[in-house]
Design a protein around this motif. Structure first.
Motif, PDB file in Angstrom:
ATOM      1  N   ASP A  40      -0.843   7.230   2.152  1.00  0.00           N
ATOM      2  CA  ASP A  40      -1.909   6.223   2.036  1.00  0.00           C
ATOM      3  C   ASP A  40      -2.139   5.829   0.582  1.00  0.00           C
ATOM      4  N   GLU A  41      -2.096   6.807  -0.322  1.00  0.00           N
ATOM      5  CA  GLU A  41      -2.308   6.504  -1.738  1.00  0.00           C
ATOM      6  C   GLU A  41      -1.199   5.611  -2.286  1.00  0.00           C
TER       7      GLU A  41
ATOM      8  N   LEU B 298      -2.827   8.491 -10.564  1.00  0.00           N
ATOM      9  CA  LEU B 298      -1.874   9.149  -9.671  1.00  0.00           C
ATOM     10  C   LEU B 298      -0.724   9.779 -10.450  1.00  0.00           C
TER      11      LEU B 298
ATOM     12  N   GLN C 211      -1.701   2.072  -0.824  1.00  0.00           N
ATOM     13  CA  GLN C 211      -2.817   1.384  -1.478  1.00  0.00           C
ATOM     14  C   GLN C 211      -2.426   0.896  -2.868  1.00  0.00           C
ATOM     15  N   LEU C 212      -1.604   1.665  -3.548  1.00  0.00           N
ATOM     16  CA  LEU C 212      -1.161   1.271  -4.878  1.00  0.00           C
ATOM     17  C   LEU C 212      -0.441  -0.072  -4.825  1.00  0.00           C
TER      18      LEU C 212
ATOM     19  N   ARG D 111      -5.162   2.839 -11.084  1.00  0.00           N
ATOM     20  CA  ARG D 111      -4.828   3.804 -10.030  1.00  0.00           C
ATOM     21  C   ARG D 111      -3.486   4.474 -10.305  1.00  0.00           C
TER      22      ARG D 111
ATOM     23  N   ALA E 250       1.378  12.286  -4.306  1.00  0.00           N
ATOM     24  CA  ALA E 250       0.433  11.375  -3.679  1.00  0.00           C
ATOM     25  C   ALA E 250       0.674  11.357  -2.178  1.00  0.00           C
ATOM     26  N   THR E 251      -0.353  11.013  -1.421  1.00  0.00           N
ATOM     27  CA  THR E 251      -0.199  10.871   0.023  1.00  0.00           C
ATOM     28  C   THR E 251       0.431   9.515   0.323  1.00  0.00           C
TER      29      THR E 251
END
Length: 206
Positions: free
Chosen positions: A135-136, A155, A139-140, A151, A132-133
């Motif tokens: 940002d991902e 992921l 956000q999680l 999510r 995952a990035t």
């Protein structure tokens, strides 16, 4: 006291997850004597898979909170404990072989995608399969519990696919030895979890 935060997770939380996994132990038997010497492929695999596992532990920690469905929290805890234990094994082997814990040329050992070392220079931005990035991950941690659970499943499904690909590539190059046995254990465990995740996503219409 200032707390350091990485990808939305405090270092203390990551350390706690790591310790929990190390104490519980992975499916692979860590009582087996550690290898004294590692070839370059084994070394690279252990270094990069350690980074891969660290992110999985971090993401699992982020969804183990009130409001997230119990079944998803249970899966997250299983992943955190299992991969935390494997992470302890890999770290111990690298230390016993007196090798660095981080790979100076990430993913240079992997041939599955016919990529050059220059194509795999940045773990944080998804260069490693399934990662995952930043940002991902952030956000999680900030999503409402119900959304965070879905999510996380998406992921982690992608994350496991990448981890399986890495382990399969390694076993194809180094089929024997303790590191290969650990990689085979990862393939088995993550394949089962990926099937479970797929079922959970289907049940939720996701």
């Amino acid at each position: 006291m200032t707390r350091l935060v990485v990808g939305g997770v405090t270092l203390a939380a990551i350390a706690a997850a790591f310790l929990a996994g190390a104490l519980a132990g992975p499916a692979f038997d860590r009582r087996t004597p550690a290898p004294v010497l590692l070839n370059t492929v084994e070394e690279g695999f252990l270094q990069d898979m350690s980074a891969h596992h660290q992110q999985a532990v971090s993401m699992a920690q982020l969804v183990d909170r009130p409001g997230v469905e119990d079944s998803i929290r249970t899966l997250a805890r299983d992943i955190r404990i299992g991969q935390g234990g494997e992470l302890g094994t890999m770290t111990g082997w690298l230390q016993m072989a007196d090798r660095p814990l981080q790979n100076p040329q990430p993913m240079a050992w992997m041939t599955r995608y016919n990529a050059s070392p220059a194509d795999h220079h940045d773990h944080a931005h998804g260069a490693m399969p399934g990662m995952a990035t930043d940002d991902e991950v952030a956000q999680l941690g900030s999503l409402p519990p119900a959304q965070a659970g879905i999510r996380f499943l998406r992921l982690m499904q992608r994350h496991h696919f990448g981890g399986i690909a890495m382990a399969q590539d390694f076993v194809g190059r180094v089929p024997d030895g303790l590191v290969a046995r650990l990689a085979q254990s990862m393939i088995s465990t993550q394949s089962k979890e990926t099937g479970l995740i797929g079922t959970m996503l289907t049940q939720r219409g996701a």
